[in-house]
Design a protein around this motif. Structure first.
Motif, short mmCIF file in Angstrom:
data_model
loop_
_atom_site.label_atom_id
_atom_site.label_comp_id
_atom_site.label_asym_id
_atom_site.label_seq_id
_atom_site.Cartn_x
_atom_site.Cartn_y
_atom_site.Cartn_z
N ALA A 16 0.84 -1.20 0.00
CA ALA A 16 0.00 0.00 0.00
C ALA A 16 0.87 1.25 0.00
CB ALA A 16 -0.93 0.00 1.21
N PHE A 17 1.94 1.23 0.78
CA PHE A 17 2.82 2.40 0.84
C PHE A 17 3.40 2.70 -0.55
CE2 PHE A 17 7.01 4.32 1.09
CZ PHE A 17 6.74 5.45 1.86
N TYR A 18 3.96 1.71 -1.19
CA TYR A 18 4.60 1.96 -2.49
C TYR A 18 3.59 2.33 -3.57
CZ TYR A 18 9.17 0.85 -0.71
OH TYR A 18 10.34 0.88 0.00
N ILE A 19 2.38 1.79 -3.50
CA ILE A 19 1.36 2.18 -4.46
C ILE A 19 1.02 3.65 -4.28
CG2 ILE A 19 -1.07 1.89 -5.11
CD1 ILE A 19 -0.69 -1.14 -4.57
N LEU A 20 0.72 4.07 -3.05
CA LEU A 20 0.39 5.49 -2.82
C LEU A 20 1.58 6.38 -3.14
CD1 LEU A 20 -1.76 5.69 0.44
CD2 LEU A 20 -2.46 6.12 -1.92
N PHE A 21 2.77 5.95 -2.77
CA PHE A 21 3.96 6.74 -3.04
C PHE A 21 4.15 6.94 -4.54
CE2 PHE A 21 8.50 7.57 -3.50
CZ PHE A 21 8.67 8.59 -2.58
N ALA A 22 4.00 5.86 -5.30
CA ALA A 22 4.17 5.94 -6.76
C ALA A 22 3.08 6.79 -7.40
CB ALA A 22 4.15 4.54 -7.37
N LEU A 23 1.88 6.78 -6.81
CA LEU A 23 0.77 7.51 -7.42
C LEU A 23 0.73 8.99 -7.05
CD1 LEU A 23 -2.08 4.87 -7.36
CD2 LEU A 23 -0.78 5.72 -9.31
N GLN A 24 1.82 9.51 -6.53
CA GLN A 24 1.92 10.95 -6.40
C GLN A 24 2.03 11.56 -7.80
OE1 GLN A 24 4.15 12.31 -2.62
NE2 GLN A 24 5.11 10.37 -3.25
N THR A 33 4.34 -0.98 -10.52
CA THR A 33 5.19 -2.14 -10.25
C THR A 33 6.64 -1.83 -10.58
OG1 THR A 33 3.36 -3.65 -10.70
CG2 THR A 33 5.58 -4.57 -10.84
N GLN A 34 6.88 -1.23 -11.73
CA GLN A 34 8.24 -0.92 -12.15
C GLN A 34 8.89 0.13 -11.23
OE1 GLN A 34 9.93 -2.74 -14.48
NE2 GLN A 34 8.06 -3.91 -14.21
N ARG A 35 8.13 1.13 -10.84
CA ARG A 35 8.65 2.17 -9.94
C ARG A 35 9.00 1.58 -8.57
NH1 ARG A 35 11.81 6.09 -8.95
NH2 ARG A 35 11.00 7.74 -7.62
N THR A 36 8.16 0.68 -8.09
CA THR A 36 8.42 0.02 -6.82
C THR A 36 9.69 -0.82 -6.90
OG1 THR A 36 6.07 0.01 -6.27
CG2 THR A 36 7.47 -1.57 -5.10
N LYS A 37 9.85 -1.58 -7.97
CA LYS A 37 11.08 -2.37 -8.16
C LYS A 37 12.30 -1.47 -8.15
CE LYS A 37 9.81 -6.33 -11.03
NZ LYS A 37 9.97 -6.87 -12.39
N GLU A 38 12.19 -0.35 -8.85
CA GLU A 38 13.29 0.61 -8.94
C GLU A 38 13.63 1.19 -7.55
OE1 GLU A 38 13.45 5.12 -10.51
OE2 GLU A 38 12.77 3.67 -12.00
N LEU A 39 12.62 1.64 -6.83
CA LEU A 39 12.83 2.25 -5.51
C LEU A 39 13.42 1.27 -4.50
CD1 LEU A 39 9.55 4.33 -5.15
CD2 LEU A 39 11.87 5.25 -5.35
N ILE A 46 5.39 -6.28 -6.58
CA ILE A 46 3.94 -6.35 -6.39
C ILE A 46 3.35 -7.18 -7.52
CG2 ILE A 46 1.81 -5.03 -6.13
CD1 ILE A 46 3.56 -2.60 -5.34
N SER A 47 2.70 -8.29 -7.16
CA SER A 47 2.10 -9.16 -8.17
C SER A 47 0.87 -8.47 -8.77
CB SER A 47 1.69 -10.49 -7.55
OG SER A 47 0.58 -10.31 -6.69
N PRO A 48 0.50 -8.85 -9.99
CA PRO A 48 -0.68 -8.23 -10.61
C PRO A 48 -1.95 -8.38 -9.78
CG PRO A 48 0.58 -9.43 -12.25
CD PRO A 48 1.19 -9.76 -10.91
N GLY A 49 -2.18 -9.55 -9.18
CA GLY A 49 -3.38 -9.74 -8.37
C GLY A 49 -3.42 -8.81 -7.17
#
Length: 111
Positions: A16-24, A33-39, A46-49
């Motif tokens: 949840a943290f990385y999703i919200l962080f990426a969606l700034q 997913t790619q931004r989270t991997k990078e960070l 994060i799996s697709p499901g």
């Protein structure tokens, strides 16, 4: 902020943290997913499901909103409520970090 939202999201899962962080910034699921991997240097994947279940719940709870669709990809961004929840979590993480170092955490410190 609604107490229910605080109870559900604080403390926040890493996903949840990385999703919200990426969606700034506006992004679709694969970009998140790619931004989270990078960070995280590949430590959080994060799996697709998980991604699409989380996006659906966050949208329903008002933390993110659909901005537009491009070629069947849904582009999202955080809402003001989502930014507020993210800020609370960043402050919580900063407090934990400072406390683990033996520092006294001051809430008015710039993060």
């Amino acid at each position: 902020m609604q107490e229910k939202i605080k109870r559900v999201y604080i403390p926040m899962t890493e996903t949840a943290f990385y999703i919200l962080f990426a969606l700034q910034e506006e992004r679709h699921g694969y970009e998140i997913t790619q931004r989270t991997k990078e960070l995280t240097a590949g430590q959080v994947i994060i799996s697709p499901g998980t991604m699409y279940g989380s996006l659906s719940k966050m949208e329903k709870d008002g933390l993110i909103q659909l901005v537009r669709e491009e070629q069947k990809r849904k582009i999202y961004r955080t809402t003001p409520l989502g930014q507020e929840v993210l800020q609370l979590e960043q402050e919580r993480i900063a407090r934990l970090y400072h406390n683990s170092k033996g520092d006294i955490y001051e809430t008015d410190k710039a993060l």
